[in-house]
Design a protein around this motif. Structure first.
Motif, mmCIF file in Angstrom:
data_model
loop_
_atom_site.group_PDB
_atom_site.id
_atom_site.type_symbol
_atom_site.label_atom_id
_atom_site.label_comp_id
_atom_site.label_asym_id
_atom_site.label_seq_id
_atom_site.Cartn_x
_atom_site.Cartn_y
_atom_site.Cartn_z
ATOM 1 N N SER A 108 28.169 -26.924 51.450
ATOM 2 C CA SER A 108 27.061 -26.401 52.240
ATOM 3 C C SER A 108 26.047 -27.485 52.551
ATOM 4 C CB SER A 108 26.374 -25.242 51.499
ATOM 5 O OG SER A 108 27.263 -24.168 51.326
ATOM 6 N N LEU A 109 25.875 -28.423 51.614
ATOM 7 C CA LEU A 109 24.975 -29.541 51.856
ATOM 8 C C LEU A 109 25.563 -30.534 52.836
ATOM 9 C CD1 LEU A 109 23.748 -30.177 48.172
ATOM 10 C CD2 LEU A 109 22.455 -29.110 50.052
ATOM 11 N N ASN A 139 32.960 -22.980 54.736
ATOM 12 C CA ASN A 139 32.775 -23.594 53.415
ATOM 13 C C ASN A 139 33.250 -22.653 52.314
ATOM 14 O OD1 ASN A 139 31.645 -25.916 54.517
ATOM 15 N ND2 ASN A 139 29.567 -25.070 54.481
ATOM 16 N N ALA A 184 28.588 -23.384 56.920
ATOM 17 C CA ALA A 184 28.322 -22.392 55.883
ATOM 18 C C ALA A 184 28.261 -21.007 56.505
ATOM 19 C CB ALA A 184 26.994 -22.715 55.176
ATOM 20 N N LEU A 213 31.835 -22.435 42.848
ATOM 21 C CA LEU A 213 30.399 -22.493 43.125
ATOM 22 C C LEU A 213 29.945 -23.918 43.409
ATOM 23 C CD1 LEU A 213 29.122 -19.978 40.409
ATOM 24 C CD2 LEU A 213 29.211 -19.623 42.881
ATOM 25 N N THR A 214 30.444 -24.871 42.612
ATOM 26 C CA THR A 214 30.068 -26.279 42.819
ATOM 27 C C THR A 214 30.534 -26.770 44.179
ATOM 28 O OG1 THR A 214 30.240 -26.683 40.428
ATOM 29 C CG2 THR A 214 30.229 -28.604 41.877
ATOM 30 N N SER A 215 31.784 -26.462 44.515
ATOM 31 C CA SER A 215 32.337 -26.889 45.805
ATOM 32 C C SER A 215 31.566 -26.255 46.961
ATOM 33 C CB SER A 215 33.814 -26.511 45.903
ATOM 34 O OG SER A 215 34.560 -27.099 44.881
ATOM 35 N N PHE A 216 31.228 -24.989 46.812
ATOM 36 C CA PHE A 216 30.522 -24.293 47.888
ATOM 37 C C PHE A 216 29.139 -24.899 48.127
ATOM 38 C CE2 PHE A 216 27.886 -20.771 49.536
ATOM 39 C CZ PHE A 216 28.594 -20.516 50.712
ATOM 40 N N ILE A 217 28.447 -25.229 47.032
ATOM 41 C CA ILE A 217 27.109 -25.837 47.156
ATOM 42 C C ILE A 217 27.209 -27.217 47.809
ATOM 43 C CG2 ILE A 217 25.167 -26.786 45.846
ATOM 44 C CD1 ILE A 217 25.648 -24.517 43.795
ATOM 45 N N LEU A 218 28.159 -28.040 47.344
ATOM 46 C CA LEU A 218 28.314 -29.387 47.900
ATOM 47 C C LEU A 218 28.737 -29.342 49.361
ATOM 48 C CD1 LEU A 218 30.053 -31.186 44.877
ATOM 49 C CD2 LEU A 218 27.657 -31.372 45.616
#
Length: 390
Positions: free
Chosen positions: A380-381, A265, A387, A373-378
């Motif tokens: 990861s979900l 991710n 991840a 950061l936004t892409s990584f969080i999404l």
């Protein structure tokens, strides 16, 4: 196994290395039974000629009438090896840093990798290696990878085994130290396999004489790399992409590159963030020209990068420029204030260029970090098992 088994001769270019030349020749002769040792004397002014004359018919000597450069001597040695009918040639420096006892390593690797270019890989971290040599090697390794996509541990080594067949039709233009870079890049462009082999190295500061002139030769190497990078961007990089597309199909290539199940991710997110950064950074006309090679070099997801970089499609360009001005206005107060898109004219752009360039750069960095950061969080979900830590 011997050098005869791989139809390989030995080439020793030399220039004013009277302190070490005899030892180098004496060390290679036991390994050269049945093959030719070609020594190219590049216009030496010390006792080199007398040393070479003492060997008689044991070696073949080529004398340059003047000091033309290592590259010229190597090219002359290659021509002689080809004329004599050899298929391979080992090059070894005459300054004493290389050990003839490593020749069997080259023979073994050549038998396992027929037709390959073998690069003697030195341990540049060992004690005694000059700092400038270590830096120069890292510098050369970086540009070689950029130009070819191939990672090598040592691109400046003079201890190599060259396949001679490609050299019969290869046009080389350089004549100094940079020739060793030119030839391996052009071999890589011809899809010649390049295989590193670990070798020993000796740096004796009391004996070793180097003729590398840092300013002049580094400048020559930089000019060569500039030309090779231009050729890479304009021809060889698109060629590699075209061949890959033809091999697997455009849609399949896009699909496989975009999905990449094994990709973390973090790597997907950094590709997206970098795409937004390059799409906004104020170097219009050069964004993809700079971004695509960098994404390839840093092994990013090219499809995700290109998709994100398309934030700069024509309908978005006025908005990006306007936001760049507004963002720059937070840090630069000397420009004419632009309150709306209607005030965005060529004259206002000219008057506020510093504000725009500063704002565009900072906006690109901010957008890149936020989208990463936004892409990584999404991701990861959505892909918790993918991840991974940095």
């Amino acid at each position: 196994m011997t050098l005869s088994d791989i139809q390989c001769c030995i080439i020793i270019p030399t220039y004013n290395n009277e302190n070490t030349l005899r030892r180098v020749i004496d060390s290679v002769l036991p390994y050269a039974a049945g093959v030719t040792v070609v020594v190219v004397n590049d216009g030496s002014t010390d006792d080199t000629m007398y040393i070479l004359a003492s060997y008689g018919v044991k070696i073949r000597v080529l004398n340059n009438v003047s000091n033309y450069g290592k590259g010229y001597s190597l090219r002359r040695g290659f021509q002689e090896a080809i004329r004599l009918g050899y298929r391979n040639a080992i090059t070894i420096d005459s300054d004493g840093q290389h050990l003839a006892s490593d020749i069997p390593i080259f023979i073994d690797a050549a038998l396992k990798n027929p037709g390959a270019l073998l690069m003697g890989s030195r341990n540049m971290e060992q004690e005694g290696v000059p700092g400038k040599s270590s830096f120069g090697n890292k510098f050369s390794n970086f540009w070689f990878k950029f130009e070819t996509g191939i990672t090598l541990p040592d691109t400046q080594t003079g201890y190599r085994l060259y396949p001679l067949e490609p050299l019969k039709t290869m046009k080389l233009f350089t004549t100094k130290f940079e020739t060793e870079i030119e030839v391996i890049v052009k071999m890589a462009w011809r899809n010649i396999p390049i295989v590193p082999v670990n070798i020993h190295v000796i740096y004796d500061k009391n004996e070793r004489v180097t003729h590398f002139r840092p300013f002049r030769d580094f400048t020559r190497i930089s000019i060569l790399n500039t030309w090779l990078v231009i050729l890479t961007l304009l021809y060889y990089l698109p060629k590699r992409l075209f061949l890959e597309v033809r091999k697997v199909g455009l849609w399949q290539l896009i699909k496989s590159e975009a999905i990449k199940p094994g990709e973390s991710n973090f790597d997907k997110a950094r590709s997206i963030g970098f795409g937004f950064f390059m799409g906004i950074v104020p170097i219009w006309g050069f964004q993809l020209l700079v971004g695509i090679p960098l994404s390839i070099y840093f092994r990013m997801n090219k499809v995700l990068f290109l998709a994100a970089a398309n934030i700069s499609i024509p309908p978005m360009i006025p908005l990006i420029i306007f936001l760049s001005y507004k963002f720059g206005g937070l840090f630069y107060r000397n420009g004419v204030q632009i309150s709306s898109l209607e005030h965005l004219t060529l004259e206002s752009i000219h008057l506020n260029f510093v504000q725009y360039f500063l704002g565009g750069t900072l906006l690109a960095v901010t957008a890149g970090l936020v989208t990463f950061l936004t892409s990584f969080i999404l991701l990861s979900l959505a892909r918790p098992k993918s991840a991974k830590a940095l």
